[in-house]
Scaffold this motif. Structure first.
Motif, PDB file in Angstrom:
ATOM      1  N   LEU A 149      11.159   4.952  13.210  1.00 35.85           N
ATOM      2  CA  LEU A 149      11.226   5.646  11.919  1.00 35.85           C
ATOM      3  C   LEU A 149      11.254   4.658  10.758  1.00 35.85           C
ATOM      4  CD1 LEU A 149      13.754   8.527  12.747  1.00 35.85           C
ATOM      5  CD2 LEU A 149      11.277   8.690  12.468  1.00 35.85           C
ATOM      6  N   LEU A 150      11.932   3.527  10.945  1.00 32.31           N
ATOM      7  CA  LEU A 150      11.933   2.505   9.894  1.00 32.31           C
ATOM      8  C   LEU A 150      10.532   1.945   9.672  1.00 32.31           C
ATOM      9  CD1 LEU A 150      15.177   0.380  10.464  1.00 32.31           C
ATOM     10  CD2 LEU A 150      14.677   1.955   8.598  1.00 32.31           C
ATOM     11  N   PHE A 151       9.821   1.643  10.748  1.00 31.42           N
ATOM     12  CA  PHE A 151       8.446   1.140  10.617  1.00 31.42           C
ATOM     13  C   PHE A 151       7.564   2.166   9.915  1.00 31.42           C
ATOM     14  CE2 PHE A 151       9.379  -1.565  14.491  1.00 31.42           C
ATOM     15  CZ  PHE A 151       9.492  -2.725  13.758  1.00 31.42           C
ATOM     16  N   LEU A 152       7.705   3.428  10.299  1.00 31.08           N
ATOM     17  CA  LEU A 152       6.849   4.473   9.747  1.00 31.08           C
ATOM     18  C   LEU A 152       7.112   4.684   8.263  1.00 31.08           C
ATOM     19  CD1 LEU A 152       4.675   6.530  10.519  1.00 31.08           C
ATOM     20  CD2 LEU A 152       6.496   8.153  11.048  1.00 31.08           C
ATOM     21  N   THR A 153       8.377   4.857   7.900  1.00 28.23           N
ATOM     22  CA  THR A 153       8.713   5.084   6.492  1.00 28.23           C
ATOM     23  C   THR A 153       8.413   3.852   5.638  1.00 28.23           C
ATOM     24  OG1 THR A 153      11.002   4.462   6.982  1.00 28.23           O
ATOM     25  CG2 THR A 153      10.468   6.807   6.999  1.00 28.23           C
ATOM     26  N   GLY A 154       8.713   2.658   6.165  1.00 27.67           N
ATOM     27  CA  GLY A 154       8.402   1.442   5.414  1.00 27.67           C
ATOM     28  C   GLY A 154       6.906   1.266   5.198  1.00 27.67           C
ATOM     29  N   GLY A 155       6.111   1.582   6.217  1.00 30.73           N
ATOM     30  CA  GLY A 155       4.663   1.495   6.061  1.00 30.73           C
ATOM     31  C   GLY A 155       4.125   2.487   5.050  1.00 30.73           C
ATOM     32  N   VAL A 156       4.652   3.716   5.069  1.00 27.38           N
ATOM     33  CA  VAL A 156       4.203   4.723   4.102  1.00 27.38           C
ATOM     34  C   VAL A 156       4.551   4.298   2.682  1.00 27.38           C
ATOM     35  CG1 VAL A 156       4.562   7.089   3.313  1.00 27.38           C
ATOM     36  CG2 VAL A 156       4.257   6.620   5.750  1.00 27.38           C
ATOM     37  N   PHE A 157       5.760   3.789   2.482  1.00 25.54           N
ATOM     38  CA  PHE A 157       6.157   3.351   1.143  1.00 25.54           C
ATOM     39  C   PHE A 157       5.291   2.182   0.663  1.00 25.54           C
ATOM     40  CE2 PHE A 157      10.258   5.600   1.763  1.00 25.54           C
ATOM     41  CZ  PHE A 157      10.303   6.264   0.554  1.00 25.54           C
ATOM     42  N   ARG A 158       4.950   1.262   1.562  1.00 26.67           N
ATOM     43  CA  ARG A 158       4.078   0.148   1.162  1.00 26.67           C
ATOM     44  C   ARG A 158       2.679   0.647   0.793  1.00 26.67           C
ATOM     45  NH1 ARG A 158       6.987  -2.824   5.216  1.00 26.67           N
ATOM     46  NH2 ARG A 158       7.989  -4.676   4.305  1.00 26.67           N
ATOM     47  N   LEU A 159       2.159   1.577   1.577  1.00 27.37           N
ATOM     48  CA  LEU A 159       0.837   2.111   1.267  1.00 27.37           C
ATOM     49  C   LEU A 159       0.821   2.814  -0.086  1.00 27.37           C
ATOM     50  CD1 LEU A 159      -0.307   3.554   4.726  1.00 27.37           C
ATOM     51  CD2 LEU A 159      -1.231   1.567   3.531  1.00 27.37           C
ATOM     52  N   VAL A 160       1.794   3.690  -0.314  1.00 25.69           N
ATOM     53  CA  VAL A 160       1.854   4.426  -1.575  1.00 25.69           C
ATOM     54  C   VAL A 160       2.111   3.483  -2.743  1.00 25.69           C
ATOM     55  CG1 VAL A 160       3.087   6.225  -2.848  1.00 25.69           C
ATOM     56  CG2 VAL A 160       2.568   6.549  -0.422  1.00 25.69           C
ATOM     57  N   GLY A 161       3.028   2.543  -2.561  1.00 25.63           N
ATOM     58  CA  GLY A 161       3.344   1.613  -3.638  1.00 25.63           C
ATOM     59  C   GLY A 161       2.172   0.733  -4.018  1.00 25.63           C
ATOM     60  N   SER A 162       1.414   0.260  -3.016  1.00 28.87           N
ATOM     61  CA  SER A 162       0.254  -0.580  -3.328  1.00 28.87           C
ATOM     62  C   SER A 162      -0.838   0.207  -4.039  1.00 28.87           C
ATOM     63  CB  SER A 162      -0.297  -1.182  -2.040  1.00 28.87           C
ATOM     64  OG  SER A 162      -0.717  -0.153  -1.150  1.00 28.87           O
ATOM     65  N   LEU A 163      -1.005   1.471  -3.687  1.00 31.13           N
ATOM     66  CA  LEU A 163      -2.019   2.286  -4.361  1.00 31.13           C
ATOM     67  C   LEU A 163      -1.613   2.655  -5.783  1.00 31.13           C
ATOM     68  CD1 LEU A 163      -3.061   4.693  -1.447  1.00 31.13           C
ATOM     69  CD2 LEU A 163      -4.349   2.740  -2.367  1.00 31.13           C
ATOM     70  N   VAL A 164      -0.317   2.810  -6.020  1.00 32.89           N
ATOM     71  CA  VAL A 164       0.154   3.170  -7.359  1.00 32.89           C
ATOM     72  C   VAL A 164       0.189   1.947  -8.275  1.00 32.89           C
ATOM     73  CG1 VAL A 164       2.140   4.021  -8.672  1.00 32.89           C
ATOM     74  CG2 VAL A 164       1.450   5.177  -6.563  1.00 32.89           C
ATOM     75  N   VAL A 165       0.736   0.834  -7.780  1.00 31.93           N
ATOM     76  CA  VAL A 165       0.899  -0.348  -8.625  1.00 31.93           C
ATOM     77  C   VAL A 165      -0.415  -1.099  -8.792  1.00 31.93           C
ATOM     78  CG1 VAL A 165       2.117  -2.552  -8.847  1.00 31.93           C
ATOM     79  CG2 VAL A 165       3.315  -0.543  -7.959  1.00 31.93           C
ATOM     80  N   ARG A 166      -1.177  -1.261  -7.717  1.00 33.15           N
ATOM     81  CA  ARG A 166      -2.452  -1.979  -7.727  1.00 33.15           C
ATOM     82  C   ARG A 166      -2.292  -3.399  -8.295  1.00 33.15           C
ATOM     83  NH1 ARG A 166      -6.835   1.295  -6.766  1.00 33.15           N
ATOM     84  NH2 ARG A 166      -6.415   3.536  -6.796  1.00 33.15           N
ATOM     85  N   GLY A 167      -1.373  -4.139  -7.686  1.00 39.18           N
ATOM     86  CA  GLY A 167      -1.134  -5.509  -8.114  1.00 39.18           C
ATOM     87  C   GLY A 167      -2.090  -6.496  -7.475  1.00 39.18           C
ATOM     88  N   PRO A 168      -1.869  -7.791  -7.722  1.00 39.03           N
ATOM     89  CA  PRO A 168      -2.770  -8.809  -7.157  1.00 39.03           C
ATOM     90  C   PRO A 168      -2.677  -8.911  -5.642  1.00 39.03           C
ATOM     91  CG  PRO A 168      -0.907  -9.838  -8.267  1.00 39.03           C
ATOM     92  CD  PRO A 168      -0.838  -8.385  -8.595  1.00 39.03           C
ATOM     93  N   GLN A 169      -1.547  -8.506  -5.063  1.00 38.16           N
ATOM     94  CA  GLN A 169      -1.367  -8.550  -3.615  1.00 38.16           C
ATOM     95  C   GLN A 169      -1.610  -7.188  -2.977  1.00 38.16           C
ATOM     96  OE1 GLN A 169      -0.806 -11.398  -2.093  1.00 38.16           O
ATOM     97  NE2 GLN A 169      -0.642 -12.553  -4.006  1.00 38.16           N
TER      98      GLN A 169
END
Length: 229
Positions: A127-147
């Protein structure tokens, strides 16, 4: 002859002064530091071998890690209980008693049923892997930073790992915890080996630099003695 003796003593004093500029720890403590880094390398090798064996026998590594975790909980509960008894009469007495009781109860359960504890920890890790992965995916799409690309890759890997572990649960609990524990031992061992080897090389380089400045002064002293003779 007197002046020659004084010059010889002064030359030796300058040579020893230059050699001492590198510090006495370089020459006096060099062998001790080499032994310390050698023991560090040996410890790293033992951990790395243990990690490799754990990867081969993941089921045994899972059982061993759960039993170790249970005994750590028991020891922590006893220590917490002793600390609570020492702090009786304060506002934190009952809180310490409750924490100690929970640690003791969890330790007893984990030791008596390590398979059930492994299943629970595997579910929690998935569950930690799943929720952490979802948050990273959503955060990267929203922020759209250099990384963004790296974060997307990490998020996708976390989601994939969580889905794989959950899809094979509870049978995956037999090897997931042991595999993670063995990988941690392996990487820690490799890090200690690299530190030990690098430290020994650094000590050898510093020792050579501490000895080299004496050679020109010895050559100068020999030239002065030959010229006087």
């Amino acid at each position: 002859m007197v002046m020659g003796g004084k010059d010889k003593q002064a030359g030796r004093g300058r040579a020893h002064g230059r050699a001492g500029a590198h510090g006495p720890g370089t020459t006096d403590r060099g062998p001790q530091l080499r032994r310390s880094f050698g023991l560090l390398t040996l410890l790293g090798a033992i951990l790395a071998v243990g990690g490799l064996v754990g990867l081969v026998y993941a089921g045994v590594a899972t059982l061993t890690s759960m039993l170790l975790f249970g005994w750590l909980l028991l020891v922590g509960g006893v220590v917490a209980l002793l600390h609570a008894v020492q702090s009786r009469g304060t506002n934190f007495f009952w809180l310490g008693v409750v924490v100690a009781a929970l640690n003791l109860a969890a330790g007893v359960v984990v030791i008596r049923r390590p398979d059930v504890a492994a299943e629970a920890l595997t579910m929690f890790a998935a569950l930690l892997f799943l929720t952490g992965g979802v948050f990273r995916l959503v955060g990267s799409l929203v922020v759209r930073g250099p990384q963004m690309a790296v974060t997307l890759l990490q998020g996708a890997f976390g989601v994939l790992l969580g889905v794989l572990v959950l899809g094979g649960w509870p049978s995956s609990s037999q090897y997931v915890i042991g595999t993670f524990f063995s990988l941690a031992l392996l990487f820690d061992g490799l890090g200690l080996i690299a530190t030990g080897i690098g430290g020994r090389r650094l000590i050898s380089m510093v020792s050579r630099e501490a000895v080299q400045p004496e050679e020109p002064w010895k050559a100068a002293e020999e030239g002065q003695e030959q010229s006087r003779n």
